[in-house]
Design an enzyme around this catalytic site. Structure first.
Site, PDB file in Angstrom:
ATOM      1  N   ARG A   1     -24.755  16.368  87.840  1.00 38.62           N
ATOM      2  CA  ARG A   1     -24.296  17.718  87.492  1.00 38.62           C
ATOM      3  C   ARG A   1     -23.582  17.759  86.150  1.00 38.62           C
ATOM      4  O   ARG A   1     -23.773  18.692  85.392  1.00 38.62           O
ATOM      5  CB  ARG A   1     -23.445  18.300  88.611  1.00 38.62           C
ATOM      6  CG  ARG A   1     -21.976  17.980  88.555  1.00 38.62           C
ATOM      7  CD  ARG A   1     -21.363  18.224  89.877  1.00 38.62           C
ATOM      8  NE  ARG A   1     -22.160  17.609  90.910  1.00 38.62           N
ATOM      9  CZ  ARG A   1     -22.489  18.196  92.048  1.00 38.62           C
ATOM     10  NH1 ARG A   1     -22.071  19.394  92.295  1.00 38.62           N
ATOM     11  NH2 ARG A   1     -23.214  17.560  92.933  1.00 38.62           N
ATOM     12  N   THR A   2     -22.774  16.762  85.849  1.00 40.10           N
ATOM     13  CA  THR A   2     -22.058  16.805  84.574  1.00 40.10           C
ATOM     14  C   THR A   2     -23.047  16.734  83.415  1.00 40.10           C
ATOM     15  O   THR A   2     -22.936  17.447  82.432  1.00 40.10           O
ATOM     16  CB  THR A   2     -21.043  15.652  84.487  1.00 40.10           C
ATOM     17  OG1 THR A   2     -20.173  15.737  85.609  1.00 40.10           O
ATOM     18  CG2 THR A   2     -20.226  15.734  83.217  1.00 40.10           C
TER      19      THR A   2
ATOM     20  N   HIS B   1     -11.328  12.975  83.158  1.00 44.26           N
ATOM     21  CA  HIS B   1     -12.561  13.754  83.134  1.00 44.26           C
ATOM     22  C   HIS B   1     -12.143  15.146  82.659  1.00 44.26           C
ATOM     23  O   HIS B   1     -12.054  16.085  83.444  1.00 44.26           O
ATOM     24  CB  HIS B   1     -13.169  13.795  84.543  1.00 44.26           C
ATOM     25  CG  HIS B   1     -14.555  14.365  84.592  1.00 44.26           C
ATOM     26  ND1 HIS B   1     -15.188  14.902  83.492  1.00 44.26           N
ATOM     27  CD2 HIS B   1     -15.432  14.505  85.622  1.00 44.26           C
ATOM     28  CE1 HIS B   1     -16.395  15.335  83.853  1.00 44.26           C
ATOM     29  NE2 HIS B   1     -16.561  15.114  85.128  1.00 44.26           N
TER      30      HIS B   1
ATOM     31  N   LYS C   1     -29.492  -5.362  77.767  1.00 46.14           N
ATOM     32  CA  LYS C   1     -29.909  -6.549  77.021  1.00 46.14           C
ATOM     33  C   LYS C   1     -28.743  -7.180  76.273  1.00 46.14           C
ATOM     34  O   LYS C   1     -28.939  -8.084  75.454  1.00 46.14           O
ATOM     35  CB  LYS C   1     -31.012  -6.177  76.022  1.00 46.14           C
ATOM     36  CG  LYS C   1     -32.258  -5.650  76.685  1.00 46.14           C
ATOM     37  CD  LYS C   1     -33.250  -5.131  75.657  1.00 46.14           C
ATOM     38  CE  LYS C   1     -34.391  -4.381  76.342  1.00 46.14           C
ATOM     39  NZ  LYS C   1     -35.107  -3.529  75.391  1.00 46.14           N
TER      40      LYS C   1
ATOM     41  N   ARG D   1     -20.162   9.318  79.108  1.00 52.97           N
ATOM     42  CA  ARG D   1     -19.548   8.895  80.374  1.00 52.97           C
ATOM     43  C   ARG D   1     -19.674   7.385  80.432  1.00 52.97           C
ATOM     44  O   ARG D   1     -20.734   6.820  80.135  1.00 52.97           O
ATOM     45  CB  ARG D   1     -20.259   9.522  81.562  1.00 52.97           C
ATOM     46  CG  ARG D   1     -19.841   8.855  82.874  1.00 52.97           C
ATOM     47  CD  ARG D   1     -20.225   9.637  84.063  1.00 52.97           C
ATOM     48  NE  ARG D   1     -19.455  10.868  84.149  1.00 52.97           N
ATOM     49  CZ  ARG D   1     -19.513  11.684  85.191  1.00 52.97           C
ATOM     50  NH1 ARG D   1     -20.299  11.417  86.200  1.00 52.97           N
ATOM     51  NH2 ARG D   1     -18.784  12.773  85.208  1.00 52.97           N
TER      52      ARG D   1
END
Lengths: 313, 182
Positions: free
Chosen positions: A59-60, A137, A87, A109
């Site tokens: 959703r974010t 957040h 990697k 994020r």
């Protein structure tokens, strides 16, 4: 002209209450924009935004992406699972590679607390924190506070309870800081194992009794139990958690006043909140989602306004 | 700084009445017309005109306010206003005759932005422009008004301001402040 006092949105900690109010005032008009027949404005048409998600999010990321597109920005998406991070590339290298492709703003994020701050110190771009571990957040806190202000008229003197897994929640910390800056009183409630030890040093009260907390508050923000962040058992069983800290219609209706119910999503129906509460008229859960797009548009619009032009006359 | 009164309350009232009559002449019963006040200061002209039109028997009048902040062409060129105002357009503008209403027409850039912004509400069949004051010879874009209250000759550094008694002025008036010219 009023503008933000910051060049990045790293956390609520760095914002002044006047910044928050400016974001709210701008978001209010963007909310009108996203309810138009054509929901798009050209403000950020010369801006490219990279959404870097080193941790899962639906959703974010959707909300940010929609906000970017509504502002006419160009958008590129990146998720860690399909990237060279696996990697062994470092965060700075990854981001600098992306910035070489002429990207103006990074929405990130990351599972590590402080990742957004670290990036802002080391790369030349506008950084928007979309969640850094269990730290902050900020856009979620802004949209939560905005939704409360929209429903109750003001935040000043309002009593807000944050219920559930406070320990693993970035939403809780950002919410506490944001609500306090806007003059609200905050109390946290949950099992003692899920409330951080020195939480009262933030100026919030704690309680282990859900009914007592709900009787006190105007708004209850029900957080999700974050099983994925818990490496050990913090409570005996989901059933016991629900009995102690879940809210259902019977409990809601037995309270002295009609409180507002919020949830940052995703909802575990039947765990922290029952279906009839989540869908009741006291719940503003879907308003939160709608406001999320408007808030993120406001944040990116105001941050972009502070950026120098790519070309000079 | 030299501040000269161009119009007093009486002249403004006469001018607005004339503009209202011109609108009635062209739009009849306003069945298919929507008056849009441009934020921020166009809305005061809109309010006055609506009152006059209502007094002249135009009852079913659709109107709204439009904010152009997000559509400006000077975003991120520093001194542009960031803070948006209220847009309130409750009708779909598809196929309607739209009349933009503003207080002062200067460079024409706001009107250009407004023409962009209004498309979000549908495609109007035509757009007209009504202004109380037209600062002649100062346009930066090929835009001209359809209804003009008063034409004013001014230089680039000058300031033309419209003040209303309803919002903290001693009377309705239009002023010209002479700027400093090189």
């Amino acid at each position: 002209m009023s503008e933000l006092s910051v060049n990045h949105l790293l956390g609520i900690k760095y914002l002044q209450s006047s910044d928050i109010q400016l974001i709210f005032d701008t978001a209010k008009q963007f909310k009108e924009v996203i309810n138009r027949p054509i929901k798009k404005v050209p403000s950020l048409r010369d801006i490219t935004v990279a959404n870097l998600f080193f941790e899962n999010s639906t959703r974010t990321r959707l909300s940010f992406e929609l906000a970017e597109k509504r502002l006419s920005a160009d958008v590129i998406n990146f998720s860690a699972a399909s990237s060279s991070v696996s990697k062994g590339e470092t965060l700075i290298d990854t981001v600098n590679n992306i910035l070489s492709m002429k990207v103006d703003m990074v929405v990130m994020r990351h599972p590590k607390p402080g990742a957004a701050y670290f990036l802002s110190q080391n790369v030349d771009s506008i950084i928007v924190n979309a969640g850094d571990g269990a730290h902050e957040h900020p856009t979620q806190a802004l949209l939560d506070a905005f939704s409360i202000q929209e429903r109750l008229g003001s935040l000043e003197g309002k009593k807000i309870a944050i219920v559930g897994d406070i320990l693993h929640s970035r939403v809780a910390l950002s919410n506490i800081l944001c609500l306090q800056k806007m003059g609200a009183e905050v109390r946290v409630c949950g099992p003692s194992t899920l409330i951080p030890k020195h939480i009262e040093s933030l100026g919030v009260k704690q309680s282990f009794n859900l009914r007592e907390t709900l009787e006190w508050c105007d708004v209850a923000n029900m957080l999700r139990v974050q099983h994925e962040r818990q490496d050990l058992k913090y409570f005996p069983s989901i059933r016991e958690y629900t009995q102690q800290y879940g809210i259902d219609k019977a409990l809601l209706d037995s309270l002295g006043q009609k409180i507002v119910i919020m949830h940052p999503g995703p909802i575990n129906r039947g765990v922290e909140i029952s279906t009839d509460v989540a869908d009741s008229d006291q719940s503003i859960i879907l308003n939160q989602v709608e406001n999320g797009v408007a808030i993120r548009m406001a944040v990116m619009y105001l941050l972009a306004a502070k950026k120098e032009m790519n070309f000079k006359a | 700084m030299d501040k000269k009164k161009l119009l007093d309350a009486r002249s403004i009232s006469i001018t607005l009445n004339r503009l209202a009559q011109q609108l009635i002449e062209n739009h009849g019963d306003f069945q298919n017309t929507v008056l849009i006040g441009l934020q921020t200061r166009g809305i005061y002209v809109l309010e006055k005109l609506v009152a006059i039109l209502n007094a002249n028997g135009v009852n079913k009048l659709a109107s709204g306010t439009l904010d152009i902040t997000f559509f400006r062409d000077d975003f991120r060129r520093r001194d542009s206003p960031l803070e948006p105002s209220m847009t309130k357009i409750d009708v779909l503008l598809e196929g309607k005759k739209v009349v933009f209403i503003d207080d002062v027409l200067y460079t024409g850039r706001s009107v250009r932005s407004a023409m962009d912004a209004v498309q979000s509400f549908g495609r109007p069949s035509e757009i007209e422009l009504l202004v109380l004051i037209d600062r002649r010879f100062s346009r930066e874009l090929p835009i001209q008004p359809d209804y003009v209250g008063e034409q004013v000759d001014s230089l680039a550094g000058d300031r033309v301001s419209v003040e209303w008694q309803d919002i903290n002025a001693s009377e309705d008036a239009v002023y010209l402040e002479k700027g400093i010219h090189e």
